[in-house]
Scaffold this motif. Structure first.
Motif, short mmCIF file in Angstrom:
data_model
loop_
_atom_site.label_atom_id
_atom_site.label_comp_id
_atom_site.label_asym_id
_atom_site.label_seq_id
_atom_site.Cartn_x
_atom_site.Cartn_y
_atom_site.Cartn_z
N LEU A 147 0.82 -1.20 0.00
CA LEU A 147 0.00 0.00 0.00
C LEU A 147 0.86 1.26 0.00
N GLU A 148 1.84 1.29 0.90
CA GLU A 148 2.64 2.50 1.05
C GLU A 148 3.55 2.75 -0.15
N ASP A 149 3.81 1.70 -0.94
CA ASP A 149 4.63 1.86 -2.15
C ASP A 149 3.83 2.50 -3.28
N GLU A 150 2.55 2.22 -3.30
CA GLU A 150 1.74 2.56 -4.47
C GLU A 150 0.93 3.83 -4.31
N VAL A 151 0.67 4.21 -3.06
CA VAL A 151 -0.25 5.32 -2.81
C VAL A 151 0.43 6.39 -1.97
N ASP A 152 0.20 7.64 -2.32
CA ASP A 152 0.64 8.75 -1.46
C ASP A 152 -0.37 8.82 -0.32
N LEU A 153 -0.05 8.17 0.77
CA LEU A 153 -1.02 8.03 1.87
C LEU A 153 -1.33 9.37 2.53
N ASP A 154 -0.34 10.26 2.58
CA ASP A 154 -0.59 11.57 3.16
C ASP A 154 -1.61 12.34 2.31
N MET A 155 -1.42 12.24 0.99
CA MET A 155 -2.35 12.92 0.08
C MET A 155 -3.75 12.31 0.20
N ALA A 156 -3.81 10.99 0.29
CA ALA A 156 -5.10 10.32 0.43
C ALA A 156 -5.83 10.79 1.69
N LEU A 157 -5.08 10.89 2.77
CA LEU A 157 -5.66 11.34 4.04
C LEU A 157 -6.15 12.78 3.91
N ALA A 158 -5.31 13.61 3.28
CA ALA A 158 -5.67 15.03 3.14
C ALA A 158 -6.92 15.21 2.27
N LEU A 159 -7.07 14.36 1.28
CA LEU A 159 -8.20 14.48 0.35
C LEU A 159 -9.41 13.65 0.79
N GLY A 160 -9.26 12.93 1.88
CA GLY A 160 -10.38 12.11 2.35
C GLY A 160 -10.63 10.90 1.47
N VAL A 161 -9.58 10.42 0.82
CA VAL A 161 -9.70 9.25 -0.05
C VAL A 161 -9.38 8.00 0.76
N SER A 162 -10.26 7.03 0.73
CA SER A 162 -10.00 5.80 1.48
C SER A 162 -9.09 4.89 0.67
N VAL A 163 -8.44 3.98 1.36
CA VAL A 163 -7.54 3.04 0.68
C VAL A 163 -7.86 1.63 1.15
N ASN A 164 -7.63 0.68 0.27
CA ASN A 164 -7.82 -0.71 0.66
C ASN A 164 -7.09 -1.61 -0.33
N ARG A 165 -7.19 -2.90 -0.10
CA ARG A 165 -6.48 -3.89 -0.91
C ARG A 165 -7.49 -4.86 -1.52
N ARG A 166 -7.40 -5.07 -2.82
CA ARG A 166 -8.29 -6.04 -3.48
C ARG A 166 -7.80 -7.47 -3.24
N PRO A 167 -8.70 -8.43 -3.37
CA PRO A 167 -8.24 -9.82 -3.33
C PRO A 167 -7.66 -10.25 -4.67
N THR A 168 -7.84 -9.44 -5.70
CA THR A 168 -7.35 -9.77 -7.04
C THR A 168 -5.99 -9.12 -7.29
N GLY A 169 -5.26 -9.63 -8.27
CA GLY A 169 -3.95 -9.08 -8.59
C GLY A 169 -4.05 -7.84 -9.44
N GLY A 170 -2.88 -7.39 -9.92
CA GLY A 170 -2.86 -6.22 -10.79
C GLY A 170 -2.41 -4.98 -10.06
N GLY A 171 -2.58 -3.83 -10.71
CA GLY A 171 -2.08 -2.57 -10.17
C GLY A 171 -3.14 -1.80 -9.40
N ALA A 172 -2.72 -0.66 -8.87
CA ALA A 172 -3.63 0.18 -8.08
C ALA A 172 -4.66 0.85 -8.99
N ILE A 173 -5.87 1.02 -8.47
CA ILE A 173 -6.92 1.70 -9.23
C ILE A 173 -7.60 2.74 -8.35
N LEU A 174 -8.12 3.74 -9.02
CA LEU A 174 -8.91 4.77 -8.34
C LEU A 174 -10.37 4.48 -8.65
N MET A 175 -11.15 4.30 -7.60
CA MET A 175 -12.57 4.00 -7.79
C MET A 175 -13.42 5.12 -7.19
N GLY A 176 -14.59 5.32 -7.80
CA GLY A 176 -15.51 6.33 -7.31
C GLY A 176 -16.82 6.20 -8.07
#
Lengths: 147, 363
Positions: free
Chosen positions: B57-86
């Motif tokens: 998680l910490e490699d792929e996402v700017d966690l400080d930015m996510a916190l500042a923007l109120g964006v939640s983070v989580n991990r899928r059970p499936t493989g592949g890269g990070a995605i932005l959902m909304g």
């Protein structure tokens, strides 16, 4: 040790092969060391991540014994035999490039077999040529392997 | 087992619940007195970043930015890269018993085929590229993923109804984000959305339900088995998707990043590659060239999923027609492998890529 070559794929007559798991097995005193065979590596493509069942965990033939992410596939690592995982080859898991140098040196799991009769469902010795050719044909028919 | 395809629709779901419900569908598909398959069409509350099963998680996402923007983070059970959902990304989840398909590979191809067929009903001609990109004229419109849970298979697709590329680049640590002002343009050049195609989400949802109903030979039953799924999802959310152990699980191999400059017949060529262990997972080529030549496209495609071992990489690159006119395969392989070797052991940024960005990207 008898070495076979089927359409460029190296097989070894002293090993067992599981067509569904795409794995080879070397079996000694009920302990099976298993790894991906050359065809398994080709249809998965380059491996990027491999997570395997930890020592002590029971695994069942045909069921997941871990998971992988690779160039062409993301999904379960299928156990070729049932039993208890005795060891995971962390040297290979931590350096997956080693698998491509010599698939037969890169065992992944050591499984203490609980049902030796499962070996009868695997292929070895003289039956390898024909069985492997069928696997190739099936994968080509499914489009998994280039013709 | 009830021989129907249960259809579930959800809007604005929270990340842990959204993921837990998907997995509950896989675990319960085909059990006695429950539907034999489940299809879920849904979206997440704005916004959630979901990393792949094997990413950190910490490699792929700017966690400080996510916190500042109120964006939640989580991990899928499936493989592949990070995605932005909304609200503007349509989630499509299909769960079936393991025995439905001869193999997970076949299932993945047929699931992607179902999404492609539905897009086709809207006049959108899409195709599967690689193992998880659905593209329209070479631009990605959806990513697909897969996992097994219990005796069920879960297939997942994220369809771009629309996409806020600036938000994506501010949150995800991907090679394109390294290209500053060019990054947003480059993303927009490589993806396509339903909105841009003039296609409607409602129509796509109808087409998806019809497509999977036909594929599986099952009648659609809205909401069937929902109570059982919700009970199971609540347990999965509490025990897995809402826990820090799941969010911060460590992948099998460290992710990293390479950046090397090479002399080429087009001038200096910069290769920015995201790696996992010894494998290049995605790459960007940048330089002073105005035109993307076939050799450049082929080079990037060949770099993706290359093993960073000089001999292996050189052999792979040597098979590219015309590459030698651009730069020597041996020189490219040695430069990348040397950079990888020098980085090994050094603490540094660890990045892989994004499901939304086609993994072959040329600027």
């Amino acid at each position: 040790m008898k070495r076979l070559n089927v359409e460029g794929y190296e097989l070894r007559g002293d090993l067992y092969y599981d067509a569904k798991a795409d794995m080879w097995l070397s079996v000694e005193d009920g302990l099976a060391r298993v790894g991906y065979d050359p065809l398994g590596l080709e249809i998965n493509g380059t491996l990027a991540a491999l997570v395997l069942a930890e020592p002590g965990r029971e695994v069942t033939r045909g069921q997941a014994a871990g998971s992988l992410e690779a160039e062409k596939f993301v999904g379960p690592v299928t156990a070729p035999v049932s039993g208890v995982v005795e060891a995971v080859n962390q040297e290979v898991v931590g350096n997956l490039a080693r698998i491509y140098a010599d698939p037969y040196a890169a065992w992944l799991l050591a499984i203490r077999m609980s049902d030796p009769s499962e070996l009868e469902e695997l292929v070895t010795g003289d039956a390898l040529n024909e069985s492997f050719a069928r696997r190739l044909q099936a994968y080509r028919a499914q489009g998994v392997l280039a013709r | 087992m009830s021989e129907v395809l249960a259809l579930h629709r959800d809007e604005g779901v929270e990340a842990a619940w959204g993921l837990a419900f998907d997995e509950a569908m896989a675990q319960l598909a085909g059990l006695p007195e429950l539907p034999s398959a489940h299809l879920r069409l849904y979206d997440y509350a704005d916004h959630a970043v979901l990393v792949g099963r094997y990413q950190r998680l910490e490699d792929e996402v700017d966690l400080d930015m996510a916190l500042a923007l109120g964006v939640s983070v989580n991990r899928r059970p499936t493989g592949g890269g990070a995605i932005l959902m909304g609200r503007e990304q349509l989630g499509v989840a299909l769960a079936v018993p393991v025995a439905t398909f001869a193999s997970p590979r076949e299932g993945m191809a047929r699931f992607a085929g179902g999404v492609i067929a539905a897009l086709g009903e809207l006049g959108v001609r899409a195709e599967l590229r690689g193992k998880n990109d659905i593209e329209v004229d070479g631009r990605k419109i959806a990513g697909v993923g897969f996992c097994q849970s219990g005796d069920g298979l879960l297939f997942h697709a994220s369809v771009l109804v629309d996409l806020d590329t600036d938000l994506l680049l501010s949150l995800l640590r991907i090679p394109l984000a390294k290209l500053a002002a060019h990054g947003s343009r480059a993303v927009e050049e490589r993806i396509i959305t339903l909105c841009a195609l003039g296609a409607g989400r409602d129509a796509l949802e109808q087409a998806l339900a019809a497509s999977f109903s036909t594929m599986l030979g099952l009648e659609v039953a809205e909401g069937e088995g929902r109570e059982c799924l919700e009970r199971r999802a609540a347990i999965l959310a509490e025990e897995r998707y809402a826990t820090e152990a799941w969010l911060f699980a460590q992948g099998a191999a460290a992710a990293g990043e390479l950046s090397v400059e090479l002399r080429s017949s087009l001038g200096m060529l910069r290769v920015i590659a995201a790696t996992q262990g010894d494998v290049i997972k995605s790459a960007v080529l940048a330089g002073d060239f105005n035109e993307v030549t076939p050799e450049l496209r082929s080079l990037e495609e060949a770099l993706r999923w290359s093993v960073l071992e000089p001999g292996t990489l050189e052999r792979r690159l040597a098979s590219i027609p015309g590459l030698a006119r651009l730069a020597g395969p041996a020189a490219i392989a040695q430069a990348l492998c040397a950079a990888h070797a020098s980085r090994a052991g050094a603490a540094g940024p660890r990045r892989i890529g994004s499901c939304y960005i086609p993994e072959e990207i040329i600027l």
